[in-house]
Every structure is written in structure tokens, then in C-alpha cells.
Design a protein around this motif. Structure first.
Motif, PDB file in Angstrom:
ATOM      1  N   VAL A 345     -38.524 -46.114  12.917  1.00 36.79           N
ATOM      2  CA  VAL A 345     -38.371 -45.928  11.479  1.00 36.79           C
ATOM      3  C   VAL A 345     -39.457 -44.984  10.955  1.00 36.79           C
ATOM      4  O   VAL A 345     -40.645 -45.173  11.228  1.00 36.79           O
ATOM      5  CB  VAL A 345     -38.441 -47.267  10.740  1.00 36.79           C
ATOM      6  N   VAL A 346     -39.026 -43.970  10.211  1.00 38.06           N
ATOM      7  CA  VAL A 346     -39.928 -43.029   9.560  1.00 38.06           C
ATOM      8  C   VAL A 346     -39.659 -43.089   8.062  1.00 38.06           C
ATOM      9  O   VAL A 346     -38.499 -43.007   7.641  1.00 38.06           O
ATOM     10  CB  VAL A 346     -39.717 -41.588  10.069  1.00 38.06           C
ATOM     11  N   VAL A 347     -40.696 -43.269   7.250  1.00 37.88           N
ATOM     12  CA  VAL A 347     -40.537 -43.272   5.797  1.00 37.88           C
ATOM     13  C   VAL A 347     -41.070 -41.961   5.235  1.00 37.88           C
ATOM     14  O   VAL A 347     -41.979 -41.348   5.805  1.00 37.88           O
ATOM     15  CB  VAL A 347     -41.249 -44.476   5.145  1.00 37.88           C
ATOM     16  N   PHE A 348     -40.502 -41.542   4.107  1.00 36.01           N
ATOM     17  CA  PHE A 348     -40.916 -40.310   3.437  1.00 36.01           C
ATOM     18  C   PHE A 348     -41.529 -40.676   2.092  1.00 36.01           C
ATOM     19  O   PHE A 348     -40.982 -41.517   1.349  1.00 36.01           O
ATOM     20  CB  PHE A 348     -39.724 -39.378   3.267  1.00 36.01           C
ATOM     21  N   GLU A 349     -42.647 -40.026   1.792  1.00 33.49           N
ATOM     22  CA  GLU A 349     -43.422 -40.405   0.615  1.00 33.49           C
ATOM     23  C   GLU A 349     -43.763 -39.179  -0.231  1.00 33.49           C
ATOM     24  O   GLU A 349     -43.898 -38.065   0.294  1.00 33.49           O
ATOM     25  CB  GLU A 349     -44.715 -41.107   1.031  1.00 33.49           C
ATOM     26  N   ALA A 350     -43.911 -39.416  -1.538  1.00 35.19           N
ATOM     27  CA  ALA A 350     -44.345 -38.379  -2.476  1.00 35.19           C
ATOM     28  C   ALA A 350     -45.622 -38.843  -3.159  1.00 35.19           C
ATOM     29  O   ALA A 350     -45.804 -40.039  -3.425  1.00 35.19           O
ATOM     30  CB  ALA A 350     -43.265 -38.109  -3.513  1.00 35.19           C
ATOM     31  N   ARG A 351     -46.495 -37.889  -3.423  1.00 34.68           N
ATOM     32  CA  ARG A 351     -47.761 -38.215  -4.082  1.00 34.68           C
ATOM     33  C   ARG A 351     -47.501 -38.463  -5.562  1.00 34.68           C
ATOM     34  O   ARG A 351     -46.937 -37.615  -6.261  1.00 34.68           O
ATOM     35  CB  ARG A 351     -48.747 -37.052  -3.916  1.00 34.68           C
ATOM     36  N   ARG A 352     -47.926 -39.648  -6.043  1.00 33.95           N
ATOM     37  CA  ARG A 352     -47.772 -40.025  -7.451  1.00 33.95           C
ATOM     38  C   ARG A 352     -49.138 -40.447  -7.975  1.00 33.95           C
ATOM     39  O   ARG A 352     -49.572 -41.585  -7.785  1.00 33.95           O
ATOM     40  CB  ARG A 352     -46.782 -41.170  -7.600  1.00 33.95           C
ATOM     41  N   ALA A 389     -44.316 -37.451   5.739  1.00 29.34           N
ATOM     42  CA  ALA A 389     -43.618 -38.487   6.506  1.00 29.34           C
ATOM     43  C   ALA A 389     -44.649 -39.436   7.103  1.00 29.34           C
ATOM     44  O   ALA A 389     -45.782 -39.039   7.392  1.00 29.34           O
ATOM     45  CB  ALA A 389     -42.790 -37.858   7.623  1.00 29.34           C
ATOM     46  N   ARG A 390     -44.256 -40.697   7.264  1.00 28.40           N
ATOM     47  CA  ARG A 390     -45.188 -41.697   7.799  1.00 28.40           C
ATOM     48  C   ARG A 390     -44.438 -42.664   8.706  1.00 28.40           C
ATOM     49  O   ARG A 390     -43.306 -43.058   8.425  1.00 28.40           O
ATOM     50  CB  ARG A 390     -45.868 -42.459   6.658  1.00 28.40           C
ATOM     51  N   ILE A 391     -45.088 -43.044   9.811  1.00 27.00           N
ATOM     52  CA  ILE A 391     -44.570 -44.105  10.679  1.00 27.00           C
ATOM     53  C   ILE A 391     -45.328 -45.387  10.341  1.00 27.00           C
ATOM     54  O   ILE A 391     -46.538 -45.467  10.574  1.00 27.00           O
ATOM     55  CB  ILE A 391     -44.767 -43.782  12.166  1.00 27.00           C
ATOM     56  N   PRO A 392     -44.670 -46.386   9.780  1.00 29.27           N
ATOM     57  CA  PRO A 392     -45.361 -47.653   9.528  1.00 29.27           C
ATOM     58  C   PRO A 392     -45.489 -48.465  10.809  1.00 29.27           C
ATOM     59  O   PRO A 392     -44.797 -48.200  11.809  1.00 29.27           O
ATOM     60  CB  PRO A 392     -44.430 -48.353   8.531  1.00 29.27           C
TER      61      PRO A 392
END
Length: 413
Positions: A345-352, A389-392
Motif C-alpha cells: 500500500v502506497v498513500v499520496f499526501e499533499a502539504r497542508r 508518496a509514502r509507504i506506511p
């Protein structure tokens, strides 16, 4: 956007013309990357499953390529690689007089790859019968050839270089006869890394010694260290006797256990203290793991354990850098540092503001690639978004959480 939240060898091995590739390799080596232990680029190459390897899943590393006839066991190697995951190699070459026949399979190979062994840390050659995919006498697809004498870099003190040799002739019949690499004159048994030099019971940490104390660390007294996959790391420490003085020239055993529910402890290798009671052992962890250093003291043992958390380096590539509201952005990436990269699982994140907010996820395919498509629907004015992208941390995946570099895209509302 509401959801976005070189060793110069003692005797150079001459080459003959190598055969051309004759089949598609479904398990090619990865792209070139850099590692602090090599002044040359290295590439991650998948290795054959452990069941077809040397005892305990190890791969032998030889100072020079060796000829091993069929039905004869290989000689003792200079070092070992562990095959749980792929390993990094500098280059490979065809060695005409070093046909290596696998000790338990029907495979044979004249191709050899150059690398740094895990235990002990010596530079040498691995026969490509231990590579995954491809056919007999077929160079690994993707791994660069070892340089010829022309333009080859000179060895440096920082790290060994591939041996410098004369380039092969284009015609096998006109090639200079290669120097002889003698096959073993006896029938030696391929030794396990844990025997006879390491007694597996020497790594048992219990019962604890009441007098001898062992302290281990992974730098600046730390008990836990985060490293990138493929990096070498030193486990250091001191062995103290009952009188409080360091124990010099004492035998130690190093063992590791991967961070998996069914992970079993395996012996990594032996080491010993110096005259000041200190020790250093170099590891190349392929997964997150606990590393134990043990000294047997009669019927008891002095031991200590450190934790190595391994990160998978990540990158993402946006399909576009400038978009309009309503456009679709495609983000792509690749995990090429692990042996079985599918289903992660790879999640995608945006800087807020001061934190990262998840706006989507994907699962890696069997080849390690992952893709996310995102449509911008609520952008007003001109906005710039930083994405990564981040791998948890996830069950059954023995690696620490890691994330890619951030990429910036602009969207006009």
C-alpha cells in the motif's frame, strides 16, 4: 481541492567473446544507483529463491571466478551474500575458463558479477547461476558490463573498483587463450556460513551471564538506527569482564531476526574483540531486523541487541507540472529495492500548512510500479501544491515507513 488534503586482483582474468543474449530476462537488475560503500554505481539484482542456493540460503562470493566441473562441489568462498532479497552488484563479465556448475541444480554459467560480500565484507565475484531469471550463459539483462582496460577508472582507497582487463576479441577463434583457472583438485564440501567457523549455539543469548557484560550500539550510543535499503552499517560495542576490564580477543557471534511475525533468528557470522575489548561488525540489512551480539561465558552468555529499521527509497513522477481545474494528474512511482514488490500500500499526501494530508492511495503491482490519477475540481485562482508518496508501516512488510521527495504542481482555477 477539498480531498487533497576495485580492486585490482592478484591475477587478471582474461576474457573470451561472450555469447549474445538469447532470451528475455523477466527478472532484470534495477537501475544504477549510488551507495557509500562503492565509488562505482551499483544495481539491485534479484537472486534465486533460497531453496536452490547454498546451505541456509547464502550465496558464495569468490575472490576470483573459479571453474567448477559438473558433479563437483565448489571450493570454500571468500565471503557470503544472504539471498532473502536482491543484492547490489557493480557489473558483470563473461569469463571463458570459469564455467561454474551449480552444486545442486543443473545450471551452469560463465558470467560473474562483482560485489561486496555481506559476511565478511570482502570484494569478489558471484556466479550468475544464483541470479533469478534468464538462461544458462546469458548475461543478466540490465546489469552493466565490467569496464575494459580502455577508460577504466583507477582503484581508489575509498572502495575497490572492478578489475581492469583487456577487452574480449570479437571472434572466439582469434581470442587470446585465457589464463587457466584451475578447478579444485579435491572434492570439497560447500561449507555453510554457520559451520564450522560459527557454532549456532554460540548465538544463544540465555541464560544471561552474571559477570560478563556486553554493550552494543549502532553509532553514538544509539540502540536503533534507520538506514536505506542496501546501505552498510556498523554494529559496534565493548565486552567487559567481571573485574570491569575489557575482554581482549574474545569470540563473539552475530545473529539477526527480521521484523516478521514468523521471522526466525539466523546466524550472520563470527567476530571478536580487539586488544581494547571493542568489536565492529559490518552489516548490509535487506529488511528491518534485530541484531544480537553474543559472547558465550561457560554455560551462560553476555549479549546485547540493536534494532535496524530499513527504509525503501521512493520517487514519484508527475505526468504534468501545470494544469487547469478539471484536469487529471497522474502520479507514478517504482519500488525497485525489494525482491517481492507487489501488493504494498502506497498513500499520496499533499502539504497542508504544517502537516501532510492523505488524498489517495494505490497498491503496487507485481513489478513494483504504482499509479494514482487525481482530478482537480475545486481550485480557485492559481495554486501550487506540494505532493509526495509514502509507504506506511503495514503487516507482513518488514520495512520502516518511508516517503518520496516532494514534487510541486501548479493548478489554475
Amino acid at each position: 481541492m477539498p480531498a487533497i488534503a576495485a580492486l585490482a586482483l592478484a591475477a587478471a582474468v582474461a576474457l573470451a567473446a561472450a555469447p549474445s543474449a538469447h532470451a528475455t530476462d523477466s527478472w532484470p537488475c534495477g537501475s544504477q544507483t549510488t551507495k557509500p560503500w562503492s565509488t562505482q554505481p551499483v544495481q539491485l539484482c534479484p537472486l534465486t529463491p533460497a531453496g536452490a542456493l547454498a546451505p541456509n540460503g547464502w550465496v558464495p562470493v569468490y575472490t576470483n571466478p573459479v571453474a567448477v566441473p559438473d558433479d563437483q562441489q565448489p571450493p570454500a568462498p571468500a565471503g557470503w551474500l544472504h539471498s532473502t532479497d536482491g543484492e547490489y552488484f557493480v557489473c558483470d563479465r563473461y569469463v571463458a575458463d570459469a564455467d561454474y556448475n551449480h552444486p545442486t541444480q543443473t545450471w551452469h554459467h560463465h558470467w560473474w558479477a562483482y560485489t561486496l560480500a555481506d559476511s565478511p565484507a570482502v570484494w569478489g565475484w558471484v556466479n550468475e547461476t544464483y541470479f533469478k531469471g534468464g538462461n544458462d550463459d546469458e548475461a543478466d539483462a540490465g546489469l552493466r558490463r565490467c569496464p575494459s582496460a580502455t577508460g577504466a577508472p583507477a582503484p581508489t582507497a575509498a572502495a575497490p573498483q572492478p578489475p581492469v582487463v583487456t577487452a574480449p576479441s570479437t571472434s572466439p577463434t582469434s581470442a587470446t587463450p585465457p589464463a587457466s583457472v584451475a578447478a579444485p583438485t579435491t572434492d570439497p564440501v560447500l561449507p555453510s556460513p554457520t559451520a564450522p567457523s560459527v557454532n549456532p549455539t554460540g548465538c544463544e543469548p540465555l541464560p544471561a551471564s552474571a559477570s560478563v557484560v556486553l554493550h552494543a550500539n549502532v553509532g553514538k550510543a544509539r540502540r536503533t538506527r534507520i538506514v536505506d535499503a542496501g546501505d552498510r552499517i556498523a554494529v559496534r560495542g565493548t565486552l567487559i569482564g567481571a573485574d570491569g576490564a575489557p575482554l581482549a580477543n574474545a569470540d563473539l557471534c552475530v545473529a539477526s531476526r527480521p521484523d516478521l511475525p514468523d521471522g526466525s533468528t539466523r546466524v550472520v557470522g563470527p567476530t571478536h574483540t580487539n586488544a581494547q575489548g571493542q568489536f565492529t561488525y559490518i552489516l548490509a540489512p535487506s529488511t528491518s531486523q534485530q541484531v544480537s551480539v553474543v559472547h558465550r561465558d561457560g554455560d551462560t552468555a553476555a549479549s546485547d541487541t540493536v534494532n535496524l529499521q530499513v527504509r525503501i527509497p521512493m520517487r514519484i513522477h508527475p505526468s504534468r507540472r501545470l494544469l487547469h481545474n478539471g484536469d487529471v494528474l497522474t502520479l507514478r512511482g517504482l519500488l525497485d529495492r525489494i525482491a517481492h514488490p507487489g501488493g504494498i500500500v502506497v498513500v499520496f499526501e499533499a502539504r497542508r500548512g504544517t502537516h501532510w494530508q492523505t488524498f489517495g492511495s494505490a497498491t503496487t503491482r507485481a513489478d513494483g510500479t504504482y499509479t494514482l490519477k487525481y482530478r482537480f475540481t475545486a481550485t480557485i485562482g492559481v495554486q501550487r501544491y506540494r505532493l509526495r508518496a509514502r509507504i506506511p508501516v503495514q503487516a507482513g512488510f518488514p520495512f520502516a515507513s518511508s516517503h518520496s521527495h516532494a514534487v510541486t504542481v501548479g493548478v489554475r482555477g
